[in-house]
Structure formats: C-alpha cells, structure tokens
Scaffold this motif. Structure first.
Motif, PDB file in Angstrom:
ATOM      1  N   ASN A 163      -3.536  53.754  81.124  1.00 15.05           N
ATOM      2  CA  ASN A 163      -3.162  52.941  81.674  1.00 15.05           C
ATOM      3  C   ASN A 163      -2.170  52.185  81.284  1.00 15.05           C
ATOM      4  N   ASP A 164      -0.731  51.987  82.230  1.00 15.04           N
ATOM      5  CA  ASP A 164       0.448  51.471  81.603  1.00 15.04           C
ATOM      6  C   ASP A 164       0.736  49.975  81.368  1.00 15.04           C
ATOM      7  N   LYS A 165      -0.372  49.252  81.447  1.00 19.87           N
ATOM      8  CA  LYS A 165      -0.114  47.768  81.151  1.00 19.87           C
ATOM      9  C   LYS A 165       0.037  47.810  79.477  1.00 19.87           C
ATOM     10  N   ILE A 166      -1.172  49.173  79.239  1.00 18.33           N
ATOM     11  CA  ILE A 166      -1.084  48.789  77.622  1.00 18.33           C
ATOM     12  C   ILE A 166       0.105  49.132  77.145  1.00 18.33           C
ATOM     13  N   ASP A 167       0.755  48.646  76.239  1.00 19.00           N
ATOM     14  CA  ASP A 167       2.585  48.536  75.319  1.00 19.00           C
ATOM     15  C   ASP A 167       2.136  49.848  74.281  1.00 19.00           C
ATOM     16  N   ALA A 168       3.139  50.555  74.171  1.00 19.58           N
ATOM     17  CA  ALA A 168       3.117  51.167  73.246  1.00 19.58           C
ATOM     18  C   ALA A 168       4.653  51.248  72.490  1.00 19.58           C
ATOM     19  N   GLY A 169       5.355  52.619  71.777  1.00 20.72           N
ATOM     20  CA  GLY A 169       6.605  51.999  70.744  1.00 20.72           C
ATOM     21  C   GLY A 169       7.952  52.934  72.271  1.00 20.72           C
ATOM     22  N   GLU A 170       8.722  52.516  71.877  1.00 20.68           N
ATOM     23  CA  GLU A 170       9.692  53.380  72.859  1.00 20.68           C
ATOM     24  C   GLU A 170      10.877  53.975  71.485  1.00 20.68           C
ATOM     25  N   ILE A 171      11.352  55.137  72.028  1.00 17.92           N
ATOM     26  CA  ILE A 171      12.197  55.663  72.449  1.00 17.92           C
ATOM     27  C   ILE A 171      13.668  55.545  71.864  1.00 17.92           C
ATOM     28  N   GLY A 172      14.626  55.779  71.474  1.00 19.90           N
ATOM     29  CA  GLY A 172      16.081  55.027  71.780  1.00 19.90           C
ATOM     30  C   GLY A 172      17.050  56.441  71.755  1.00 19.90           C
ATOM     31  N   ALA A 173      18.844  56.279  72.208  1.00 21.61           N
ATOM     32  CA  ALA A 173      18.877  57.379  72.482  1.00 21.61           C
ATOM     33  C   ALA A 173      19.259  58.165  70.772  1.00 21.61           C
ATOM     34  N   GLY A 174      19.024  59.698  71.237  1.00 24.82           N
ATOM     35  CA  GLY A 174      18.627  60.342  70.087  1.00 24.82           C
ATOM     36  C   GLY A 174      17.961  60.152  69.404  1.00 24.82           C
ATOM     37  N   GLN A 175      17.181  59.666  69.626  1.00 23.13           N
ATOM     38  CA  GLN A 175      15.773  59.430  68.345  1.00 23.13           C
ATOM     39  C   GLN A 175      15.051  60.517  68.273  1.00 23.13           C
ATOM     40  N   ARG A 176      14.078  60.507  67.268  1.00 22.09           N
ATOM     41  CA  ARG A 176      13.266  62.019  67.569  1.00 22.09           C
ATOM     42  C   ARG A 176      12.302  61.203  66.696  1.00 22.09           C
ATOM     43  N   VAL A 177      11.127  61.839  67.022  1.00 24.76           N
ATOM     44  CA  VAL A 177       9.601  61.657  66.342  1.00 24.76           C
ATOM     45  C   VAL A 177       8.899  62.196  66.282  1.00 24.76           C
ATOM     46  N   THR A 178       7.870  62.289  65.133  1.00 25.21           N
ATOM     47  CA  THR A 178       7.069  63.227  65.355  1.00 25.21           C
ATOM     48  C   THR A 178       5.961  63.168  64.967  1.00 25.21           C
ATOM     49  N   ALA A 179       5.307  64.348  64.930  1.00 31.06           N
ATOM     50  CA  ALA A 179       3.755  63.800  64.892  1.00 31.06           C
ATOM     51  C   ALA A 179       2.887  64.804  63.989  1.00 31.06           C
TER      52      ALA A 179
END
Lengths: 191, 751
Positions: free
Chosen positions: B609-625
């Motif tokens: 559902n594209d209406k649901i907001d979620a997190g952003e990624i900035g330039a060069g940022q990394r995310v780990t799960a």
C-alpha cells in the motif's frame, strides 16, 4: 484604617501600624505555611520566620503589586530557606515526615473542617512529599492555585512567571503525580 | 485510568482542606519577635531610600558597604559614623580594584585591544575554514566581524554578573518588586544591558563618592546614564546589522512580525525573559516509548514479517551517554536497530541513481544459539556525487528555553550548527527560528556564503523562558514555505532537549502538522540534546513523520559525525517509504525473530500500500536488518504444532530459507518499486571484507539485546561481544568501533 495606609505608616517606622498589620495578616501567613509544611509546628516556625523577615523588608514594598501577592512571595521564600536549613541540619527522611504527620494527627485533627479529616491529612502528607521531589517551582504553583484558590494569572504574578508556565506546571504536575504517586505511595497508604 | 484520575484528584483536593487555626501563643511569639526585629531594622536603616535601593540591587556595593561598616564600629554600625583607619584601607583597596576593572572594561571595549582573543571561540571554526567566496570579499567580512565582536564582548560579561546578582537576591531576600519585565522598544537597550550599565556606573560612582549625598548623586547619575544610554542607542543604530529583539512575556508577538516584513537587517539577539524558578529538570523525566522485544514467531503461523526501515541513530548516542556516566540505560532507551545502524558499514555500493541502493543478504551461524542462523539484510544507499547534490533550504529551529542553558545543550547546538554550516554550499539558504516563551525569527533566509552573519546570529542566542515548541514549529514551516525551493531539499532541523510544553502540546496534533507539511515537500529532522528531560518518543514521532532522521548529539564529535561526515545522508534522501517484507519458507524454517525494529513494525497488507508511510534512506546511507531463524530440524523455542500436517516439499521449496522483498519510492515519486532477493540455503559467501562488516553488525546486535535483558541470548556475554567486535573492527577510520568496544566494557562494569 485601610491596609495600604498601615503599610505606609509601618514603612515610615510606626511600630503600632506594623503590629496591627501583623495581627491581621498572621493568620494568612500561617495558613499558607501550614499548607507548605503539612504540620503545625513547622508551619509556626515558617510563619515566625516570615514575620521577622517582613519586619526587615516591609520598607521594600512599593505598592506595585498586591500586598497579598507580595506576602505570598515572602512566605514562599521563607519556607524554601527554612526547608533548606532543615535538610541541612537533620537530613530528614521520609519516615520522619510520616511520623511528624502522624503525631500531628493525634493532637489536632479536630481542627480540620473536612468530612474525612484523617484520610485527607494523609493525602496532604502524600502530595507534599511528592511535590517536594518535583522540580523547583511546582510546589508553590500547586499550593497557590489548588490550596489558595488563586487563578493562573494571580499565581503567575506572585511567582513572577508567565501564566502559561503556571498552566504547564499544573498540567505537568498532574502527569507526574499519576506516574509517581499512584504507583508507589498511594497503594502503601490504602493497604 | 479513570481510577487514577480520581486518585490524583483526591490528592490535589487534599490541598484544599483548611489549615487548623493558628496557635495564639505562637502568634504572640512571632509578632513579638517581629516587632523586635522591626525596631532593630528601624534603628539600623537610616531609612534613606537611596540606601535601600543600593543595598538591594547591587552585590558589589553591598560588599563594599559591608567592608566599610564592619571596619567602622561593630557595636553601632551606622553609616554616618566616622570611618576608622582599617576600613579606609579596605576602601582604598576597593577603589584600586574598581579602577583596574574600569581600565579593563575600557580595554575590552576596544576591539583592537591586545587583551581579547581576536576571535570569540565559536568563530574560530570559521577561521580554519576559508570558503572561496569569503576570500573574494575579505574586507567586507572582517568589517562585519569587528562589529559583532565589539558588541559581543562587552555585553555578556556584564550580563553574567547581573544574572548572578539576581539569583542571589531572589533566593535569600524578598523578591524585588521592581522586577517587572520591561519591554524594550526596538532601539532601546535590553533591561539586562541597562542594569549592567547601571551596575558599572554605580561601581565607578562608589569608588569616587564619599558616603553622604548618595541620593543626590543617584539622581545625577541617572541623568548621566541617560546620556550614555543615548550613546549606546546611537551605536546600535549605526551598526545596522545588529539589532536586539526582546521576546518578553508582555509582548509575545514582538518577534513574529519579522517574518512577514520585507527582508530586514538581521536580528541578532533574542533574549528571552529569564525565569529563575524554571529549574533543573529531574532525572526521571527522560521519556521513552515502551516496547517489548519482538517475540519468536512460528513460520507455520505467521510466515511473513513486515517493517519499515529506520535510519535513526539517536538511541546509540543516548546509550553511550548513559554508559559513559557509569549507568546502564533504561531498557526502553535501547533500540537495537538504531544501535546497529549507527556504524558505517562498507557494504557493496550501488551503481546509479535509478536503482538507489543495493541489497545484500548474508547468512551466518548465530553466535548466541547453536543451530540457529542469522539472515543479515544489508541495504547500501547510492552516494550522490558532489555535483548532483541538490540545493538546500534549511530552517534551523532551535530551542532556547531555560532548560537549554547547560553546557551540553545550547552551546553544543551552536557549535553543531557551526559545523553544519561548513558542509553547506554557498547557494544553500539558512534561516534560524528560535522558541522559548514565544517563537521568533532570528535570521531571515540567508545564503550560506554569508557566513559571518549566520554565525553572529547563532552566537547571540541565549537560553531562558519556557518552551513553546509548537509555535516554533509552525513558524519554522512558514519560513520554509516562504522560501520553498522546488528543485532542492527543504528541511527543518529541530534542535531541542525535549519539551514542547506550551501551546499545542498534543503529540498527535503536532504529528498531523508534520505529516501535512511533509506531503508538501518540507521535511523535518530532529537533533536531540542534553539529558534529564529528554523526550525520545516525541522526537522519534516527529522525525518519522517528517521524513527525517532523529539523532542524539551528546558530544561535539557526535555532531561532527551527524552533521559533517554524514551530512549528505542526513540531508538528502535518495529513496523514501522503504519497507521490507520477508517471507519465510515453512519447509526449511520453523521459527524466526526480527532483531530490533519493534517500533517500526508494519502490517502485512501495508507493504504494497503506497499510502502507508515508512522510513527514508539518505544518500550513501546504509541500513541493516537481522533475522534470527531456526532451520527445520533444529530445536527451537516453540513447541511443534501437533495438527498441522507438513506437505511434501519440492526441490525448489527446500532450496530457500526466505524471500526478501523491498519496496521504495524515489524522493519525488508516489509509486513504489519492488526489489526481490531470495535467501538460499546454500548461500554464496560474500567476500571476506563484507563478511567482517556483517559480523561486526552482529556483535552490535548482540550487545543491544544484552542491554535489553538478553532473553534470547543463552550464555552469550559482553565478553563475547567484545571478542566478536575486536575481530571485525576493520579499518575503523573514525574510531566509532573502538568506542563501541569501550562501551561494551563499560556496560560490563555497570551491570
């Protein structure tokens, strides 16, 4: 003779004027001190301190605010100084406060006008104790508004802060009471 | 809850009970004592008003008077007594000291004086960094600096003195009634300055005058003072770029009109009324959202796990701060994903803007539970090349309420903003809005190349008053909108220690505002400062809804990390509404558990559902799960289901553990893109460097879980964390990882 005239005379050095001023005002000073301390002997000490302070500082009253507001401020300062000196001398802990509270109850709760004085007295001890743990400024705000029935603007004048600060403090106090007071102390009392 | 309210009401009502009547004997005693004091006071004070004013208001004078009186005659300390020799010595000594002070002040007022540091400390940063534009017009810049300096150097010193005097007065004496707040009209001096001048003049006067005729002199001095005030007014008028706005209780709107009016000369100082009774907040007021660790899920029952990514790092800094002070942080303050995402892992890089990031999935054995495996999902954002970095329109929204008046708050905010300024390009626009008792614009939108002006505005800020945060946010949005840059990044950077205690204090109403503005393209990031009143939940909410990051700045080096090293990540989003969904294969996995992201969980249907907001990624940022899984056949925590028949699985169905889906939108788009990656049972190993990064991340995850109570950690200990982290420290260019290892050691002691 109206009060401002008395004040003027006392400021000019008239001892009789000052004495009659004290006569009329002592009870208010004492009652407020009682609310602050929660027991009689401490309240008498604070009231006495306030009277002595008043003797030295009456000349500084400049009729820019209500005399009563000014007196409140004086008592608050005295009460705080007194509290500080108490803490220094005795390192009063919670048990002491409980005890003084209980003794007080024996000797004079017939004076209370409420329907259930004993319970009310315990609540008073509770809330004072909690207010003492809160940040500076909360206790006087609570007392002025809830105990003395001042409105927010008047309390703001006494404490020299903005009305919104008063409103916020009361709101915040309520929140903190909920968190602090109810979890630990109240249950203890009820059980 | 109702019951609770009732109890609070009971408590408060108990205040209303009437006090017992006063004891008559106590009353008599008190009055008698007071009368005695009254007589004494009458004799002692010669009741000259001049003396009273003098004694009350100025501590220096009180001091000098005290010296003199003691010297004269302790038995009858009248000021008309003739002065004896010992007191004369004191007097002459005082006179000498005062003249030195006067000379000192004169020196300080002269900007060319050798006695002052040519740059106030916060300007030093600027000295190091010489932007090309600044070089182009060096004369102008230095001129402005000179002005700023001379005003800056004189005033604060005096203010400090006065502040001290004020505090002293209010605690031990009756509060001076004349303390009404004076609303200074624009060119007039602020009250503090005025008081400062008075004190200074009086000191001079004191040293010159004999003890009589004080009252006369007082009047004369007032006249003299007036002329001096006029001079200062003139100075201010000439120095067009520096004005003072006083935000006072009496005039809340004073600072506001600046917004609507045409570009005015900048406003350099906002002095909120200082509120002495606004005191240090209590420790317990740090507020964190409560949450429980993700529980172990049976794949057969709930095969799909969905969450929004989270790039905040606030939790790590806060944990670090607590550990550094020797305390274990509260469980709720530890958000595992924020600890993990704090570090600059070197994951494989993405190639271009069209695919804004790469997803790397690694599989490794769980270090804390034998037989379990960890699925490590790494997302590396695309690093914008310098020429592609969009212009930015930044609004600094700074909390200058009384609680910010601590070394790790406002001064650190100023330094941090100074650092950020260095990373901006000349064409970027900056405005500054502050809020305390009321909100006010301190700096109209200004190009970053006009650095001295911005720094001057920053350095003039002072803390005081209550916290009308909501009003501040609204004003900041107005400014951002007024200067909206459709091609660039429009962002508000909120720096605060927590409270929004005046005005719109309801979290959800604020959240709505932030959401609406986000949809218009204005984002909000939050920088948390200080301790004791830290409102973590509020910051998280604001940043999450404002498409921004929440960082917690406890030291200057953290400011350096967030605002300089990672400025591009934190300012320029490359993808938004990034959601991850992992579907586990019931044929190969029996149980799974997501580490962290408890506060970011989404429903399964939210994923598409594209209406649901979620997190952003900035330039060069990394995310780990990181997921912990129990493969089929290994002993898990859950009992096997008795009734669910296992169907025979085909080859394909047993070759995969899980399937990772990731959805994101490009910053300006409304439709999301889907990226899918399978997790194979026989996964290809990444190269050693990436492996090492992954393991470090696992060490951090382990640490976070230990801090949260370690219910899934079996006998994994802090020592194991240290060992694992040591082995995988890598190059550790900025020393963050070393610091981490130190923190683990501290946690070991603290527990």
């Amino acid at each position: 003779m109206d009060e401002s005239e008395l004040i003027r005379r006392a400021q000019a050095g008239n001892a009789d004027a000052f004495e009659s001023l004290l006569e009329t005002r002592y009870d208010t000073l004492y009652k407020f001190a009682f609310k602050w301390c929660g027991n009689k002997s401490d309240a008498e000490d604070v009231a006495q301190l306030a009277c002595i302070k008043l003797a030295g500082s009456i000349s500084q009253f400049r009729f820019e605010s209500q005399f009563s507001s000014w007196l409140y401020r004086l008592v608050i300062n005295c009460a705080k100084d007194w509290q500080k000196s108490q803490a220094r001398h005795q390192g009063k802990n919670i048990d002491d406060i409980h005890q003084t509270g209980n003794e007080e109850e024996k000797e004079g709760h017939e004076n209370l006008a409420n329907t259930n004085p004993a319970e009310n007295r315990i609540y008073l001890q509770q809330i004072l104790q909690l207010l003492n743990t809160m940040a500076d400024g909360f206790k006087e705000t609570a007392l002025l508004v809830h105990a003395e029935g001042l409105n927010h603007a008047e309390a703001a004048e006494v404490l020299g802060v903005k009305e919104s600060t008063i409103s916020w403090r009361l709101h915040e106090m309520r929140k903190q009471l909920q968190v602090l007071g109810l979890s630990s102390t109240l249950n203890e009392v009820r059980s | 809850m109702k019951d609770d309210d009732q109890k609070v009401d009971d408590l408060i009502d108990s205040l209303k009970q009437s006090a017992p009547a006063a004891d008559v004997s106590a009353k008599k005693r008190a009055i008698a004592l007071a009368m005695a004091e009254f007589d004494r006071a009458k004799n002692q004070a010669s009741t000259s008003t001049a003396e009273i004013i003098e004694k009350k208001s100025f501590s220096f004078q009180g001091f000098l008077t005290w010296c003199r009186l003691r010297g004269s005659n302790p038995q009858s300390p009248h000021r008309s007594d003739t002065m004896k020799m010992p007191s004369k010595k004191m007097f002459i000594g005082g006179l000498a000291t005062a003249s030195v002070a006067v000379v000192g002040l004169i020196m300080l007022q002269n900007p060319n004086s050798p006695f002052i540091d040519p740059q106030p400390t916060s300007l030093v940063i600027e000295e190091d960094y010489v932007a090309p534009e600044t070089q182009a017009s060096p004369t102008v810049v230095t001129e402005v600096k000179g002005d700023v300096q001379s005003d800056e150097m004189v005033v604060p010193g005096i203010r400090e003195q006065i502040a001290k005097a004020d505090v002293k007065r209010s605690s031990s004496q009756v509060v001076d009634d004349s303390e009404e707040v004076v609303v200074a009209e624009k060119p007039a001096m602020t009250r503090e300055e005025f008081d400062g001048r008075m004190a200074e003049l009086l000191k001079e006067q004191k040293s010159k005058s004999s003890e009589k005729k004080l009252a006369d002199q007082w009047i004369r001095h007032e006249a003299k003072q007036k002329s001096q005030v006029d001079e200062i007014e003139k100075e201010l008028a000439i120095n067009n770029s520096v004005e003072e706005v006083v935000v006072t209780s009496a005039d809340k709107t004073a600072a506001k009109p600046a917004l609507a009016s045409a570009p005015q000369p900048m406003v350099a100082g906002v002095v909120a009324p200082s509120d002495i009774s606004q005191s240090k907040p209590e420790e317990f007021r740090d507020r964190f959202e409560e949450f429980k660790d993700n529980s172990v899920k049976a794949v057969a029952e709930e095969p799909v796990s969905t969450f929004s990514i989270d790039v905040d790092t606030a939790s790590y800094s806060f944990v670090r701060r607590m550990l550094n002070s020797g305390q274990l942080p509260a469980k709720d303050a530890v958000r595992s994903e924020e600890l993990i995402n704090y570090f600059d892992y070197h994951y494989p890089l993405s190639s271009g803007r069209k695919t804004p990031f790469t997803t790397t999935v690694n599989l490794l054995n769980s270090p804390w539970k034998k037989g379990n495996k960890l699925i490590h999902v790494a997302i590396q954002g695309y690093q914008l090349p310098a020429k592609e970095i969009p212009q930015s329109n930044l609004v600094f929204l700074l909390d200058v309420s009384g609680s910010m008046d601590e070394p790790d708050k406002l001064p650190l905010v100023k330094q941090s903003m100074g650092l950020l300024l260095d990373t901006l390009r000349p064409d970027d626009t900056i405005s500054i809005v502050v809020y305390a008792g009321a909100a006010g614009t301190v700096l109209e939108p200004t190009k970053a190349k006009d650095k001295s002006k911005i720094l001057a505005a920053l350095n003039n800020l002072q803390a005081g008053g209550s916290t009308a945060g909501a009003e501040g946010i609204e004003l900041a949005y107005q400014l951002a909108e007024a200067n909206f840059n459709p091609k660039g990044v429009n962002r508000i950077l909120l720096a605060t220690d927590g409270d929004f205690n005046v005005g719109q204090t309801d979290d959800s109403a604020l959240q709505d505002l932030v959401e609406r503005k986000r949809d218009k393209g204005i984002f909000l990031s939050v920088l948390g400062f200080g301790q004791g009143n830290y409102q973590d939940q509020m910051m998280q909410t604001l940043a999450q809804n404002g498409n921004g990051t929440a960082a917690y700045i406890d030291t200057l080096s953290e400011a350096q990390k967030v605002l300089v090293t990672e400025a591009t990540s934190n300012l320029f989003p490359i993808a938004k509404d990034v959601k991850i969904q992992v579907e586990f294969n019931p044929n190969t996995v029996s149980e799974y558990r997501l580490i962290g992201y408890e506060t970011r969980a989404l429903n399964r249907e939210d994923f598409s559902n594209d209406k649901i907001d979620a997190g952003e990624i900035g330039a060069g940022q990394r995310v780990t799960a990181i997921y912990e899984i129990t493969p089929k056949g290994e002993k898990g925590l859950l009992e096997p289901s008795r009734y669910q028949a296992s169907s025979a699985a085909s080859d394909k169905q047993i070759s995969e553990y899980a399937f990772v889906r990731l959805r994101y939108k490009l910053p300006k788009e409304d439709k999301s893109t889907l990226v899918e990656t399978p997790v194979l049972v026989k996964a290809k190993e990444s190269n050693a460097a990436v492996q090492s990064e992954v393991k470090f991340g696992v060490a951090v995850a382990g640490f976070a879980q230990l801090l949260r109570g370690g219910q899934f950690m079996e006998d994994f200990s802090y020592d194991d964390v240290i060992k694992l982290a040591q082995e995988n420290k890598g190059a550790d260019e900025y020393g963050y990882r070393n610091e981490f290892i130190q923190l683990v050691r501290k946690a070991k002691i603290a527990k």
